[in-house]
Design a protein around this motif. Structure first.
Motif, PDB file in Angstrom:
ATOM      1  N   THR A  73       0.826  -1.202   0.000  1.00 37.08           N
ATOM      2  CA  THR A  73       0.000   0.000   0.000  1.00 37.08           C
ATOM      3  C   THR A  73       0.861   1.254   0.000  1.00 37.08           C
ATOM      4  O   THR A  73       0.494   2.274  -0.591  1.00 37.08           O
ATOM      5  N   THR A  74       2.008   1.192   0.661  1.00 42.33           N
ATOM      6  CA  THR A  74       2.952   2.311   0.615  1.00 42.33           C
ATOM      7  C   THR A  74       3.376   2.575  -0.825  1.00 42.33           C
ATOM      8  O   THR A  74       3.416   3.724  -1.286  1.00 42.33           O
ATOM      9  N   ILE A  75       3.692   1.513  -1.548  1.00 43.01           N
ATOM     10  CA  ILE A  75       4.089   1.645  -2.953  1.00 43.01           C
ATOM     11  C   ILE A  75       2.926   2.171  -3.785  1.00 43.01           C
ATOM     12  O   ILE A  75       3.092   3.050  -4.647  1.00 43.01           O
ATOM     13  N   ALA A  76       1.733   1.652  -3.545  1.00 41.20           N
ATOM     14  CA  ALA A  76       0.561   2.121  -4.275  1.00 41.20           C
ATOM     15  C   ALA A  76       0.297   3.594  -4.017  1.00 41.20           C
ATOM     16  O   ALA A  76      -0.097   4.338  -4.928  1.00 41.20           O
ATOM     17  N   SER A  77       0.517   4.040  -2.803  1.00 45.43           N
ATOM     18  CA  SER A  77       0.306   5.446  -2.461  1.00 45.43           C
ATOM     19  C   SER A  77       1.297   6.330  -3.212  1.00 45.43           C
ATOM     20  O   SER A  77       0.953   7.446  -3.634  1.00 45.43           O
ATOM     21  N   ALA A  78       2.516   5.849  -3.366  1.00 45.71           N
ATOM     22  CA  ALA A  78       3.510   6.604  -4.141  1.00 45.71           C
ATOM     23  C   ALA A  78       3.096   6.699  -5.601  1.00 45.71           C
ATOM     24  O   ALA A  78       3.174   7.766  -6.229  1.00 45.71           O
ATOM     25  N   LEU A  79       2.636   5.597  -6.153  1.00 47.33           N
ATOM     26  CA  LEU A  79       2.221   5.596  -7.567  1.00 47.33           C
ATOM     27  C   LEU A  79       0.989   6.459  -7.796  1.00 47.33           C
ATOM     28  O   LEU A  79       0.815   7.027  -8.874  1.00 47.33           O
ATOM     29  N   ALA A  80       0.144   6.564  -6.791  1.00 42.55           N
ATOM     30  CA  ALA A  80      -1.117   7.285  -6.962  1.00 42.55           C
ATOM     31  C   ALA A  80      -0.936   8.780  -7.135  1.00 42.55           C
ATOM     32  O   ALA A  80      -1.840   9.454  -7.626  1.00 42.55           O
ATOM     33  N   VAL A  81       0.225   9.333  -6.751  1.00 42.92           N
ATOM     34  CA  VAL A  81       0.392  10.789  -6.795  1.00 42.92           C
ATOM     35  C   VAL A  81       1.221  11.271  -7.978  1.00 42.92           C
ATOM     36  O   VAL A  81       1.461  12.466  -8.115  1.00 42.92           O
ATOM     37  N   VAL A  82       1.664  10.346  -8.840  1.00 39.93           N
ATOM     38  CA  VAL A  82       2.439  10.749 -10.016  1.00 39.93           C
ATOM     39  C   VAL A  82       1.734  10.262 -11.272  1.00 39.93           C
ATOM     40  O   VAL A  82       0.995   9.270 -11.235  1.00 39.93           O
ATOM     41  N   PRO A  83       1.929  10.944 -12.404  1.00 38.80           N
ATOM     42  CA  PRO A  83       1.275  10.502 -13.637  1.00 38.80           C
ATOM     43  C   PRO A  83       1.632   9.064 -13.975  1.00 38.80           C
ATOM     44  O   PRO A  83       2.803   8.678 -13.921  1.00 38.80           O
ATOM     45  N   ALA A  84       0.634   8.271 -14.339  1.00 42.34           N
ATOM     46  CA  ALA A  84       0.849   6.846 -14.587  1.00 42.34           C
ATOM     47  C   ALA A  84       1.795   6.593 -15.748  1.00 42.34           C
ATOM     48  O   ALA A  84       2.458   5.554 -15.793  1.00 42.34           O
ATOM     49  N   ASP A  85       1.841   7.536 -16.712  1.00 38.38           N
ATOM     50  CA  ASP A  85       2.703   7.346 -17.873  1.00 38.38           C
ATOM     51  C   ASP A  85       4.047   8.055 -17.728  1.00 38.38           C
ATOM     52  O   ASP A  85       4.808   8.151 -18.679  1.00 38.38           O
ATOM     53  N   SER A  86       4.356   8.545 -16.529  1.00 41.23           N
ATOM     54  CA  SER A  86       5.627   9.232 -16.318  1.00 41.23           C
ATOM     55  C   SER A  86       6.761   8.221 -16.262  1.00 41.23           C
ATOM     56  O   SER A  86       6.568   7.034 -15.974  1.00 41.23           O
ATOM     57  N   TRP A  87       7.955   8.684 -16.537  1.00 42.80           N
ATOM     58  CA  TRP A  87       9.156   7.860 -16.418  1.00 42.80           C
ATOM     59  C   TRP A  87       9.292   7.342 -14.987  1.00 42.80           C
ATOM     60  O   TRP A  87       9.629   6.185 -14.752  1.00 42.80           O
ATOM     61  N   THR A  88       8.997   8.195 -14.019  1.00 39.89           N
ATOM     62  CA  THR A  88       9.084   7.808 -12.616  1.00 39.89           C
ATOM     63  C   THR A  88       8.164   6.639 -12.309  1.00 39.89           C
ATOM     64  O   THR A  88       8.578   5.641 -11.697  1.00 39.89           O
ATOM     65  N   ALA A  89       6.907   6.730 -12.727  1.00 39.06           N
ATOM     66  CA  ALA A  89       5.944   5.656 -12.451  1.00 39.06           C
ATOM     67  C   ALA A  89       6.325   4.371 -13.171  1.00 39.06           C
ATOM     68  O   ALA A  89       6.241   3.275 -12.596  1.00 39.06           O
ATOM     69  N   ARG A  90       6.742   4.483 -14.416  1.00 43.69           N
ATOM     70  CA  ARG A  90       7.119   3.284 -15.170  1.00 43.69           C
ATOM     71  C   ARG A  90       8.309   2.589 -14.520  1.00 43.69           C
ATOM     72  O   ARG A  90       8.334   1.357 -14.374  1.00 43.69           O
ATOM     73  N   SER A  91       9.306   3.365 -14.118  1.00 44.11           N
ATOM     74  CA  SER A  91      10.491   2.784 -13.489  1.00 44.11           C
ATOM     75  C   SER A  91      10.138   2.151 -12.147  1.00 44.11           C
ATOM     76  O   SER A  91      10.631   1.062 -11.812  1.00 44.11           O
ATOM     77  N   LEU A  92       9.297   2.835 -11.365  1.00 36.89           N
ATOM     78  CA  LEU A  92       8.910   2.308 -10.063  1.00 36.89           C
ATOM     79  C   LEU A  92       8.168   0.986 -10.210  1.00 36.89           C
ATOM     80  O   LEU A  92       8.446   0.018  -9.495  1.00 36.89           O
ATOM     81  N   ARG A  93       7.234   0.936 -11.164  1.00 40.19           N
ATOM     82  CA  ARG A  93       6.488  -0.309 -11.380  1.00 40.19           C
ATOM     83  C   ARG A  93       7.413  -1.445 -11.809  1.00 40.19           C
ATOM     84  O   ARG A  93       7.270  -2.585 -11.338  1.00 40.19           O
ATOM     85  N   ARG A  94       8.371  -1.129 -12.701  1.00 38.27           N
ATOM     86  CA  ARG A  94       9.298  -2.176 -13.155  1.00 38.27           C
ATOM     87  C   ARG A  94      10.142  -2.693 -11.988  1.00 38.27           C
ATOM     88  O   ARG A  94      10.349  -3.896 -11.852  1.00 38.27           O
ATOM     89  N   ALA A  95      10.646  -1.773 -11.168  1.00 36.04           N
ATOM     90  CA  ALA A  95      11.494  -2.190 -10.054  1.00 36.04           C
ATOM     91  C   ALA A  95      10.728  -3.082  -9.076  1.00 36.04           C
ATOM     92  O   ALA A  95      11.240  -4.120  -8.628  1.00 36.04           O
ATOM     93  N   VAL A  96       9.512  -2.695  -8.746  1.00 37.94           N
ATOM     94  CA  VAL A  96       8.717  -3.456  -7.784  1.00 37.94           C
ATOM     95  C   VAL A  96       8.329  -4.816  -8.354  1.00 37.94           C
ATOM     96  O   VAL A  96       8.287  -5.818  -7.633  1.00 37.94           O
ATOM     97  N   SER A  97       8.066  -4.853  -9.650  1.00 35.44           N
ATOM     98  CA  SER A  97       7.605  -6.106 -10.262  1.00 35.44           C
ATOM     99  C   SER A  97       8.675  -7.191 -10.256  1.00 35.44           C
ATOM    100  O   SER A  97       8.350  -8.381 -10.301  1.00 35.44           O
ATOM    101  N   VAL A  98       9.953  -6.811 -10.211  1.00 37.68           N
ATOM    102  CA  VAL A  98      11.031  -7.811 -10.221  1.00 37.68           C
ATOM    103  C   VAL A  98      11.770  -7.862  -8.889  1.00 37.68           C
ATOM    104  O   VAL A  98      12.780  -8.550  -8.763  1.00 37.68           O
ATOM    105  N   ALA A  99      11.275  -7.139  -7.883  1.00 40.11           N
ATOM    106  CA  ALA A  99      11.992  -7.041  -6.611  1.00 40.11           C
ATOM    107  C   ALA A  99      12.249  -8.406  -5.980  1.00 40.11           C
ATOM    108  O   ALA A  99      13.296  -8.612  -5.349  1.00 40.11           O
ATOM    109  N   HIS A 100      11.337  -9.341  -6.160  1.00 40.49           N
ATOM    110  CA  HIS A 100      11.509 -10.666  -5.566  1.00 40.49           C
ATOM    111  C   HIS A 100      12.688 -11.426  -6.164  1.00 40.49           C
ATOM    112  O   HIS A 100      13.159 -12.415  -5.598  1.00 40.49           O
ATOM    113  N   GLU A 101      13.201 -10.941  -7.311  1.00 37.11           N
ATOM    114  CA  GLU A 101      14.338 -11.594  -7.954  1.00 37.11           C
ATOM    115  C   GLU A 101      15.680 -11.063  -7.466  1.00 37.11           C
ATOM    116  O   GLU A 101      16.739 -11.591  -7.830  1.00 37.11           O
TER     117      GLU A 101
END
Length: 341
Positions: free
Chosen positions: A185-213
């Protein structure tokens, strides 16, 4: 909403966590993981005899003092006046005002320009706002949108675009973590305040999606290979959130993961430390790491010398935060983040 005592422990954890991460990561700044391994093996604690916060900690103190003075009434004019009074119109320390975004901002201020024109320089996308943004999350505990709004006001003097988004993501994430929100939810809250198509949001989503690796996967997902500057906000913020996600919010693991990935390691570890410190509270910070942090030395900003980061936490808790309830967007993004993982 947590009790005042619990909020105090989280606030102290967030800001001391920032300073600890900064001090742990400073020696690894601008290094590759292979270079870190060659020098120290895997970093598991301080690798210098006199660990201390860098510009990350001193600028967080500056923004915290400013926020404690003005609260939610903060304006760009307040920020601009503080930069003049505390930096631009005074002698600077050996770091000459810190990173590229700060240098560009100070040059513009000294030329007589005003915000937001002062942020129009070649490094407006840097992580200079992200490194100091945790204070807004502490002040606006439980109010991620308000934390992001205040971070953008502070950043309007020094940053634009992705530089602002990176700071907003950190501020909102810390604000959510301050109320006991789980990492997803902390991560979701961060994503909720920036444009979904921004470089920041895209990078954050990519990092979180592979974090378990693990660390290598996080770096590969977001690092701009071959680019000489390591202070890109979308990259640094994503690495920090990736480290936070990989550790499940555990303070020690979050910070050391960030440190050992190199790049702008003092900032990524400072952000990871703020997020995990807010999540777990000050007691999660190993005692030897905590005790090594003293008052700021003013090595970057002489006017900040003598201020302790924990004093800033106390100042920011003078106003009781409002109760926060996750929004529909928060739950939707949390579900999306869960699917990515």
């Amino acid at each position: 909403m947590p009790s005042i005592a619990a909020l105090r422990e989280r606030a102290r954890g967030a800001l001391l966590g920032l300073a600890v991460g900064d001090a742990l990561g400073a020696p690894a700044e601008n290094l590759k993981p292979s270079e870190i391994r060659a020098r120290w093996g895997r970093i598991t604690g301080y690798v210098t005899d006199d660990p201390a916060g860098t510009d990350d900690t001193e600028y967080a103190i500056l923004s915290g003092l400013l926020l404690a003075r003005h609260g939610s009434a903060l304006t760009p004019a307040h920020v601009e006046a503080a930069w003049h009074a505390w930096i631009a119109d005074r002698d600077e320390g050996p770091f000459r005002g810190a990173g590229f975004s700060e240098r560009g901002t100070l040059e513009n201020l000294r030329r007589g320009l005003t915000a937001p024109v002062t942020a129009q320089h070649r490094h407006a996308w840097s992580d200079g706002l992200a490194m100091r943004a945790a204070v807004f999350g502490v002040y606006a505990a439980g109010r991620p949108a308000e934390a992001a709004r205040l971070a953008a006001i502070d950043g309007s003097v020094s940053h634009e675009g992705e530089g602002i988004y990176g700071g907003q993501a950190v501020a909102a994430g810390v604000a959510a973590a301050m109320t006991g929100a789980p990492p997803i939810t902390t991560i979701a809250s961060a994503l909720a305040v920036v444009p979904a198509d921004s470089w920041t949001a895209r990078s954050l989503r990519r990092a979180v999606s592979v974090a378990h690796e693990g660390e290598r996967a996080i770096r590969s997902a977001v690092v701009i290979a071959g680019y000489p500057w390591t202070d890109l906000a979308p990259e640094a913020v994503a690495l920090a959130f990736g480290a936070f996600a990989a550790s499940g919010g555990d303070f020690r693991d979050s910070v050391l993961t960030a440190v050992n990935m190199g790049r702008d390691a003092d900032t990524t570890a400072a952000v990871a430390g703020a997020l995990s410190g807010a999540t777990q509270g000050i007691t999660a910070i190993p005692t030897p790491w905590a005790h090594a942090i003293g008052p700021a030395k003013g090595s970057c900003l002489p006017e900040m010398a003598g201020h302790h980061i924990l004093d800033i936490a106390e100042l920011l808790l003078q106003t009781e935060p409002m109760k926060w309830r996750p929004t529909r967007t928060d739950f939707a993004l949390a579900a999306e983040a869960g699917e990515d993982r």
